[in-house]
Scaffold this motif. Structure first.
Motif, PDB file in Angstrom:
ATOM      1  N   THR A 159       0.073  -1.386  -2.302  1.00  0.00           N
ATOM      2  CA  THR A 159      -0.783  -1.091  -1.152  1.00  0.00           C
ATOM      3  C   THR A 159      -0.249  -1.781   0.099  1.00  0.00           C
ATOM      4  N   TRP A 160       0.345  -2.981  -0.066  1.00  0.00           N
ATOM      5  CA  TRP A 160       0.906  -3.696   1.082  1.00  0.00           C
ATOM      6  C   TRP A 160       2.039  -2.890   1.709  1.00  0.00           C
ATOM      7  N   ARG A 161       2.911  -2.378   0.872  1.00  0.00           N
ATOM      8  CA  ARG A 161       4.042  -1.578   1.370  1.00  0.00           C
ATOM      9  C   ARG A 161       3.548  -0.311   2.040  1.00  0.00           C
ATOM     10  N   ASP A 162       2.576   0.371   1.411  1.00  0.00           N
ATOM     11  CA  ASP A 162       2.048   1.620   1.968  1.00  0.00           C
ATOM     12  C   ASP A 162       1.461   1.393   3.360  1.00  0.00           C
ATOM     13  N   THR A 163       0.655   0.342   3.482  1.00  0.00           N
ATOM     14  CA  THR A 163      -0.006   0.066   4.755  1.00  0.00           C
ATOM     15  C   THR A 163       1.006  -0.357   5.814  1.00  0.00           C
ATOM     16  N   CYS A 164       2.011  -1.118   5.425  1.00  0.00           N
ATOM     17  CA  CYS A 164       3.057  -1.508   6.381  1.00  0.00           C
ATOM     18  C   CYS A 164       3.805  -0.276   6.896  1.00  0.00           C
TER      19      CYS A 164
END
Length: 348
Positions: A159-164
């Protein structure tokens, strides 16, 4: 919009059917009761669906679901997401929408490393963005994070990568978001006393009205979370009919900012954003309750889901009114503290 999710033997949930509203959905529970899982699961499915087209084969879709579940939840193997018990067990998941052409059902076994069996494949795929905010802000780690994540094994949920990726999208032309989201954007920028800017060096800055440009890392964490929300509007990522999942919005925010954030959440629902939040904050819940009784938001669809650990499973309660829930144990200690305080005050 998501109507319902059906779970069998998923993490701490034995047999659970959850109904959602088209507006705001609030999942309430102590740490360890699975509220983050109830955010991440529908997020995973809707995010993945938005990246496919109608020509995707069943085998490829099964593989991608398995990969995304492992990347988001970070178990050692997919089967670790099955509720633990002796012997082989099977997890079954179904996500159902207003448009039943989007419905999906699948399952996997407790001994599965990465195999998912599709029971019902969608007849078409999502066109709406699905956005996830974790409990911490991401702007301060943004520089180089995506490249690092793609090239090395990092134990950060995806989710961190997606949001970034969303945060780094090009800024949209103002006409694309101004008409419907300008009120929210103005409130956020007033709260920050400035504007969020992504410079060519890959770093975010807060361009304050009085103090000029400041590195986002020097801003309070609460302001960085507000800046994330602002950036998603500026990039035309958070749009009408989006899915927005926010885990503990109250984290690192002072009560004054929580009040504004609560109102912004309600404004998003008015723009047909389906909002899902997980919380154990009495203050945030009270703010939402107050706003739902405000004439401006009185007709906002709302759903409250209370979670309580009972033995080896989680007890689930659901209601359209928070006052109809009896098992909001996450708040009991705060309520007890309030009673203790009143006893001390009255004794004096």
């Amino acid at each position: 919009m998501i109507n319902k999710i059906k779970l069998k033997n998923f993490t701490c949930f034995k047999n659970t059917d959850l109904n959602f509203s088209k507006g705001i959905n609030v999942i309430i529970g102590e740490n360890g009761t699975g509220k983050s899982n109830l955010l991440r699961l529908p997020y995973t499915i809707t995010y993945l669906g938005s990246k496919f087209n109608g020509e995707t084969s069943k085998n490829i879709f099964q593989q991608r679901i398995a990969e995304k579940l492992v990347s988001v939840f970070r178990p050692e193997s997919l089967g670790r997401l099955v509720k633990r018990k002796e012997g082989k067990e099977r997890c079954e998941i179904g996500l159902f929408f207003d448009d039943n052409n989007l419905d999906i059902e699948f399952s996997f076994a407790s001994n599965s490393k990465s195999e998912v069996e599709i029971i019902k494949i969608p007849k078409k795929f999502q066109i709406n963005n699905s956005i996830y905010f974790p409990t911490r802000e991401l702007l301060s780690i943004y520089p180089g994070f995506i490249s690092l994540y793609e090239n090395y094994h990092l134990e950060f949920e995806e989710t961190w990568r997606d949001t970034c990726l969303y945060l780094g999208s090009p800024t949209a032309k103002q006409t694309q978001y101004k008409k419907s989201f300008q009120k929210i954007l103005t409130a956020l920028e007033d709260l920050m006393n400035g504007k969020i800017v992504l410079e060519k060096n890959g770093r975010f800055y807060l361009n304050e009205k009085d103090n000029g440009k400041t590195e986002i890392t020097l801003a309070a964490e609460g302001m960085r979370k507000i800046a994330m929300l602002t950036q998603l509007i500026l990039t035309d990522t958070l749009t009408e009919n989006s899915y927005f999942f926010w885990d503990e919005p109250e984290s690192n925010l002072n009560p004054k900012i929580i009040r504004t954030v609560s109102q912004i959440i309600m404004e998003l629902t008015a723009l047909n954003v389906q909002v899902f939040i997980g919380t154990h904050s009495l203050f945030l819940l009270k703010e939402i309750e107050i706003l739902l009784n405000d004439i401006r938001y009185k007709n906002t669809p709302a759903r409250f889901i209370g979670l309580k650990q009972t033995g080896d499973a989680v007890q689930v309660e659901q209601a359209d009114d928070i006052n109809d829930l009896e098992t909001i144990t996450a708040l009991e200690e705060e309520l007890i503290q309030s009673d203790r305080y009143m006893e001390v005050v009255n004794a004096d």
